[in-house]
Design an enzyme around this catalytic site. Sequence first.
Site, mmCIF file in Angstrom:
data_model
loop_
_atom_site.group_PDB
_atom_site.id
_atom_site.type_symbol
_atom_site.label_atom_id
_atom_site.label_comp_id
_atom_site.label_asym_id
_atom_site.label_seq_id
_atom_site.Cartn_x
_atom_site.Cartn_y
_atom_site.Cartn_z
ATOM 1 N N HIS A 1 6.594 -4.287 -8.179
ATOM 2 C CA HIS A 1 7.091 -2.918 -8.011
ATOM 3 C C HIS A 1 8.252 -2.934 -7.021
ATOM 4 O O HIS A 1 8.150 -2.463 -5.884
ATOM 5 C CB HIS A 1 5.955 -2.019 -7.520
ATOM 6 C CG HIS A 1 6.239 -0.555 -7.677
ATOM 7 N ND1 HIS A 1 6.309 0.063 -8.902
ATOM 8 C CD2 HIS A 1 6.485 0.416 -6.748
ATOM 9 C CE1 HIS A 1 6.570 1.352 -8.737
ATOM 10 N NE2 HIS A 1 6.689 1.588 -7.435
ATOM 11 N N ASP B 1 -14.586 12.530 -2.202
ATOM 12 C CA ASP B 1 -15.389 12.976 -1.064
ATOM 13 C C ASP B 1 -14.528 13.551 0.059
ATOM 14 O O ASP B 1 -15.056 14.134 1.012
ATOM 15 C CB ASP B 1 -16.227 11.815 -0.524
ATOM 16 C CG ASP B 1 -17.281 11.348 -1.521
ATOM 17 O OD1 ASP B 1 -17.685 12.168 -2.367
ATOM 18 O OD2 ASP B 1 -17.687 10.171 -1.462
ATOM 19 N N SER C 1 10.960 4.214 -8.473
ATOM 20 C CA SER C 1 9.563 4.617 -8.425
ATOM 21 C C SER C 1 9.430 6.139 -8.539
ATOM 22 O O SER C 1 9.878 6.724 -9.523
ATOM 23 C CB SER C 1 8.913 4.063 -7.150
ATOM 24 O OG SER C 1 7.517 4.214 -7.166
#
Length: 267
Positions: free
Chosen positions: A243, A183, A93
């Site tokens: 994954h 935000d 990964s």
Amino acid sequence: MRFLCLHGYAFSVEVLQQQMEPITAHLPSDWEYEFLEAGMEPTQLMLPNLKQVPKPNSSWYNFPYPEDVEEAYERLAAYVESEGPFDGIWGFSQGGSMAALLLLMHQAEHPDTPYPFKMAIFTSAFLPHSFDNGVISWDLTEKNTLEPAYLPGRIDVSHGKKLDWKKDLHTSIEYDMINAVKDELDFPVDLLLRWRPSDIPEKIPVPSVHVRGLKDHYSFVDESVYELFDPDMARKMTHRGGHNFPRYNEELVHFAELIIETVVSLH
């Protein structure tokens, strides 16, 4: 054979060791695997379910701020220099992304010297970020939408054209990430662009093995890292999972065969 193994985002050395045990059981018993902890604390802005991830865990970097990626790269390069030589590098990964970055930087900075590894293995890997392609400065408009401004680096990947950085393959992943948490961020933010196979002058001439799951929920885990490497020296396979590492015995055997074939090709 001695491999340097790099774990993924919000992972640990212990978790990677556990995930690798089924495949290393199919490899020669005298091979050695050395693991390096990434070192940076992950953030929930990057991984919403971080609280459910087993601790301890760490990341190589969070958002690709230039200084954070550079720090991760320099730490890894220094470790290879001080603890090497290693025969191979094995990245899972984000660890695979760092392994690819290390080889790309060697190609760019020391093209006439031997690579630091004889071979590389990538599991569920994705493209690394580039120090040469400049940055995208993202800012919020009055309508609370993200507006990008490209600041080219040594390489101008736009080639003077106006690109949609919200969709461009160099930057779309980062746009999606920061747009989801805009935000909670302080703007503007300057983020590195990713390498693309078309950005490099020649394929990396290091024998490599590339493995990914057909059900990987990260769309950016694709063939792109494989495409960075010389296809005559690269081997690849897919497995039925997501994954993670292959889990079915026939897939583990095939994975081991690819690794051993690559090692044999070195001699």
